[in-house]
Design a protein around this motif. Structure first.
Motif, PDB file in Angstrom:
ATOM      1  N   ARG A 267       0.814  -1.220   0.000  1.00 21.31           N
ATOM      2  CA  ARG A 267       0.000   0.000   0.000  1.00 21.31           C
ATOM      3  C   ARG A 267       0.848   1.271   0.000  1.00 21.31           C
ATOM      4  NH1 ARG A 267      -2.667   3.937   2.603  1.00 21.31           N
ATOM      5  NH2 ARG A 267      -1.294   3.786   4.411  1.00 21.31           N
ATOM      6  N   GLN A 268       2.159   1.136   0.208  1.00 19.30           N
ATOM      7  CA  GLN A 268       2.996   2.328   0.300  1.00 19.30           C
ATOM      8  C   GLN A 268       4.162   2.320  -0.688  1.00 19.30           C
ATOM      9  OE1 GLN A 268       3.890   2.330   4.600  1.00 19.30           O
ATOM     10  NE2 GLN A 268       2.537   4.101   4.790  1.00 19.30           N
ATOM     11  N   ASN A 269       4.110   1.438  -1.677  1.00 17.22           N
ATOM     12  CA  ASN A 269       5.169   1.411  -2.674  1.00 17.22           C
ATOM     13  C   ASN A 269       4.545   1.084  -4.024  1.00 17.22           C
ATOM     14  OD1 ASN A 269       7.394   0.715  -4.381  1.00 17.22           O
ATOM     15  ND2 ASN A 269       8.661   0.318  -2.564  1.00 17.22           N
ATOM     16  N   ILE A 270       4.296   2.111  -4.812  1.00 15.45           N
ATOM     17  CA  ILE A 270       3.582   1.909  -6.066  1.00 15.45           C
ATOM     18  C   ILE A 270       4.425   1.142  -7.080  1.00 15.45           C
ATOM     19  CG2 ILE A 270       4.298   4.140  -7.032  1.00 15.45           C
ATOM     20  CD1 ILE A 270       1.514   4.242  -8.387  1.00 15.45           C
ATOM     21  N   ASN A 271       5.707   1.319  -7.035  1.00 22.33           N
ATOM     22  CA  ASN A 271       6.550   0.602  -7.998  1.00 22.33           C
ATOM     23  C   ASN A 271       6.478  -0.909  -7.763  1.00 22.33           C
ATOM     24  OD1 ASN A 271       7.480   2.952  -9.300  1.00 22.33           O
ATOM     25  ND2 ASN A 271       9.070   3.265  -7.749  1.00 22.33           N
ATOM     26  N   GLU A 272       6.490  -1.304  -6.507  1.00 20.33           N
ATOM     27  CA  GLU A 272       6.363  -2.725  -6.211  1.00 20.33           C
ATOM     28  C   GLU A 272       4.980  -3.246  -6.613  1.00 20.33           C
ATOM     29  OE1 GLU A 272       7.324  -3.812  -2.252  1.00 20.33           O
ATOM     30  OE2 GLU A 272       9.342  -2.918  -2.283  1.00 20.33           O
ATOM     31  N   ALA A 273       3.952  -2.454  -6.364  1.00 21.02           N
ATOM     32  CA  ALA A 273       2.598  -2.870  -6.724  1.00 21.02           C
ATOM     33  C   ALA A 273       2.467  -3.053  -8.235  1.00 21.02           C
ATOM     34  CB  ALA A 273       1.587  -1.845  -6.224  1.00 21.02           C
ATOM     35  N   LEU A 274       2.995  -2.107  -8.998  1.00 23.10           N
ATOM     36  CA  LEU A 274       2.941  -2.218 -10.456  1.00 23.10           C
ATOM     37  C   LEU A 274       3.770  -3.397 -10.953  1.00 23.10           C
ATOM     38  CD1 LEU A 274       3.168   1.540 -11.526  1.00 23.10           C
ATOM     39  CD2 LEU A 274       1.163   0.042 -11.652  1.00 23.10           C
ATOM     40  N   GLN A 275       4.879  -3.657 -10.283  1.00 24.52           N
ATOM     41  CA  GLN A 275       5.721  -4.785 -10.697  1.00 24.52           C
ATOM     42  C   GLN A 275       4.971  -6.101 -10.563  1.00 24.52           C
ATOM     43  OE1 GLN A 275       9.006  -4.385 -11.978  1.00 24.52           O
ATOM     44  NE2 GLN A 275       8.484  -6.477 -12.640  1.00 24.52           N
ATOM     45  N   VAL A 276       4.250  -6.270  -9.465  1.00 25.17           N
ATOM     46  CA  VAL A 276       3.467  -7.494  -9.274  1.00 25.17           C
ATOM     47  C   VAL A 276       2.419  -7.632 -10.374  1.00 25.17           C
ATOM     48  CG1 VAL A 276       1.834  -8.679  -7.757  1.00 25.17           C
ATOM     49  CG2 VAL A 276       3.845  -7.541  -6.789  1.00 25.17           C
ATOM     50  N   ILE A 277       1.745  -6.552 -10.675  1.00 21.87           N
ATOM     51  CA  ILE A 277       0.665  -6.598 -11.676  1.00 21.87           C
ATOM     52  C   ILE A 277       1.233  -6.885 -13.065  1.00 21.87           C
ATOM     53  CG2 ILE A 277      -1.069  -5.194 -12.863  1.00 21.87           C
ATOM     54  CD1 ILE A 277      -1.621  -3.837 -10.193  1.00 21.87           C
ATOM     55  N   THR A 278       2.300  -6.225 -13.429  1.00 19.44           N
ATOM     56  CA  THR A 278       2.847  -6.431 -14.768  1.00 19.44           C
ATOM     57  C   THR A 278       3.408  -7.850 -14.929  1.00 19.44           C
ATOM     58  OG1 THR A 278       4.931  -5.415 -14.033  1.00 19.44           O
ATOM     59  CG2 THR A 278       3.346  -4.003 -15.180  1.00 19.44           C
ATOM     60  N   ASP A 279       3.988  -8.398 -13.870  1.00 17.58           N
ATOM     61  CA  ASP A 279       4.516  -9.760 -13.938  1.00 17.58           C
ATOM     62  C   ASP A 279       3.376 -10.775 -14.089  1.00 17.58           C
ATOM     63  OD1 ASP A 279       7.068  -8.810 -13.696  1.00 17.58           O
ATOM     64  OD2 ASP A 279       7.307  -9.331 -11.572  1.00 17.58           O
ATOM     65  N   ILE A 280       2.323 -10.620 -13.315  1.00 20.56           N
ATOM     66  CA  ILE A 280       1.218 -11.591 -13.352  1.00 20.56           C
ATOM     67  C   ILE A 280       0.444 -11.518 -14.658  1.00 20.56           C
ATOM     68  CG2 ILE A 280      -1.030 -12.128 -12.299  1.00 20.56           C
ATOM     69  CD1 ILE A 280       0.173 -11.440  -9.601  1.00 20.56           C
ATOM     70  N   TYR A 281       0.245 -10.320 -15.184  1.00 25.66           N
ATOM     71  CA  TYR A 281      -0.615 -10.159 -16.356  1.00 25.66           C
ATOM     72  C   TYR A 281       0.152  -9.988 -17.665  1.00 25.66           C
ATOM     73  CZ  TYR A 281      -4.665  -9.723 -13.298  1.00 25.66           C
ATOM     74  OH  TYR A 281      -5.668  -9.984 -12.388  1.00 25.66           O
ATOM     75  N   GLY A 282       1.468 -10.048 -17.627  1.00 25.15           N
ATOM     76  CA  GLY A 282       2.234  -9.910 -18.863  1.00 25.15           C
ATOM     77  C   GLY A 282       2.093  -8.532 -19.474  1.00 25.15           C
ATOM     78  N   LEU A 283       2.265  -7.509 -18.669  1.00 30.13           N
ATOM     79  CA  LEU A 283       2.114  -6.127 -19.122  1.00 30.13           C
ATOM     80  C   LEU A 283       3.401  -5.352 -18.851  1.00 30.13           C
ATOM     81  CD1 LEU A 283      -1.399  -5.459 -17.520  1.00 30.13           C
ATOM     82  CD2 LEU A 283      -0.953  -5.900 -19.948  1.00 30.13           C
ATOM     83  N   LYS A 284       3.457  -4.163 -19.410  1.00 31.69           N
ATOM     84  CA  LYS A 284       4.525  -3.243 -19.046  1.00 31.69           C
ATOM     85  C   LYS A 284       3.890  -1.885 -18.737  1.00 31.69           C
ATOM     86  CE  LYS A 284       5.754  -1.872 -23.794  1.00 31.69           C
ATOM     87  NZ  LYS A 284       6.860  -1.821 -24.775  1.00 31.69           N
ATOM     88  N   ALA A 285       4.535  -1.148 -17.848  1.00 30.83           N
ATOM     89  CA  ALA A 285       3.989   0.125 -17.395  1.00 30.83           C
ATOM     90  C   ALA A 285       4.804   1.285 -17.927  1.00 30.83           C
ATOM     91  CB  ALA A 285       3.953   0.167 -15.869  1.00 30.83           C
ATOM     92  N   ILE A 286       4.136   2.291 -18.493  1.00 31.41           N
ATOM     93  CA  ILE A 286       4.752   3.531 -18.945  1.00 31.41           C
ATOM     94  C   ILE A 286       4.238   4.634 -18.005  1.00 31.41           C
ATOM     95  CG2 ILE A 286       5.097   5.138 -20.829  1.00 31.41           C
ATOM     96  CD1 ILE A 286       6.177   2.301 -21.343  1.00 31.41           C
ATOM     97  N   THR A 287       5.133   5.224 -17.241  1.00 27.09           N
ATOM     98  CA  THR A 287       4.741   6.219 -16.237  1.00 27.09           C
ATOM     99  C   THR A 287       5.151   7.613 -16.678  1.00 27.09           C
ATOM    100  OG1 THR A 287       5.007   4.578 -14.466  1.00 27.09           O
ATOM    101  CG2 THR A 287       4.965   6.905 -13.827  1.00 27.09           C
TER     102      THR A 287
END
Length: 301
Positions: A267-287
């Motif tokens: 809940r306090q580290n957005i980079n870690e949260a996005l990393q979990v989501i991109t790994d599970i769903y096969g995505l990449k994040a552009i910030t």
């Protein structure tokens, strides 16, 4: 012919010459002449119909005159009625409100010492003036309640209401879904068509007309109070909506994903949260600042 008849005909101008001579020779004729002359000089007052009608209306409009004592009590009574109405209005509309922003958690104590923790992007309202008569709060968002025992305690949400007496429970009202989890005691959830009682370790998700029951015997507090975001069989759009609330960002998903997620995110580290989501769903994040775009992992930028 009698003098009365002659007099009447004389006044009407209908006497013959002979009859007029007889009347003139009578001893009363001089008196008749004096009376006739006096009457002819008398003129009746002119009668103005319109003026008389307006005068009558004005008299009807004039207020009834009351003794000073009665007028004083009427004013006092009218003042009391107005003050009572104003006081009632303010009591009924005396609302205490707690609103949280993105990523903000807040704690508050209700008038009966009930403890409430409010999650991000939530709106909690209650009437403190009427609290002794009705323990009721209105919630849009998510909150954890540790309710002091007493009369019925009600949480009203757009999707339904939660009723308890004394217990610990979590209510989440977001995205047209109602989530309730009972940590202690008993909780009754109803929305008109359904009424379900939950025991400790039991929860439910009310999504439209669909009800999903949840069980977690080890959860004694909501995960967000422990700085984790817990999800159970939730679609990706709900994950992203929660991240937006917690981190104050706007996320655009440019890919189709139907897989549901069970697990926790920080809940306090957005980079870690996005990393979990991109790994599970096969995505990449552009910030780009507060804007995040999620693309297919092999998509060209």
């Amino acid at each position: 012919m009698g003098n009365d008849v002659l007099l009447a005909k004389w006044l009407a101008g209908e006497l013959s010459d002979a009859e007029l001579r007889d009347l003139e020779n009578s001893p009363e004729f001089a008196s008749y002449v004096r009376i006739s002359n006096a009457v002819s000089r008398m003129q009746p007052p002119a009668f103005d119909e319109e003026k008389s009608y307006l005068t009558l209306l004005e008299k009807r409009r004039q207020p009834r005159v009351l003794p000073l004592f009665a007028r004083t009590w009427f004013r006092v009574a009218a003042t009391l009625v107005v003050l009572l109405g104003i006081a009632t209005f303010f009591v009924l509309n005396s609302t205490t409100k707690l609103v949280t922003a993105n990523g903000e958690l807040a704690n508050t104590t209700l008038p009966d010492d009930t403890q409430v923790a409010v999650n991000a992007v939530s709106d909690l309202q209650y009437n403190a003036a009427l609290w002794s008569l009705r323990r009721e709060v209105r919630l849009r968002g998510e909150a954890y309640f540790n309710v002091t025992k007493g009369r019925k305690f009600t949480v009203e949400t757009p999707e339904g209401k939660v009723e308890v007496i004394g217990t610990r429970f979590t209510v989440k009202s977001h995205d047209d879904r109602l989530r309730v989890f009972c940590h202690e005691g008993k909780v009754r959830v109803s929305n008109g068509s359904h009424s379900i009682t939950l025991s400790p370790g039991e929860g439910l998700v009310l999504d439209g007309k669909q009800i999903q029951r949840r069980t977690n015997k080890t959860e004694y507090k909501p995960s967000w109070l422990l700085n984790r975001l817990h999800f159970e069989n939730d679609p990706i759009n709900l994950l992203l909506a929660e991240i937006e609330r917690q981190y104050g960002v706007a996320i655009t998903l440019k890919a189709q994903r139907t897989k549901k997620f069970t697990g926790t995110l920080p809940r306090q580290n957005i980079n870690e949260a996005l990393q979990v989501i991109t790994d599970i769903y096969g995505l990449k994040a552009i910030t780009q600042g507060k804007k995040i775009v999620l693309l297919e992992a092999d998509a060209r930028q």
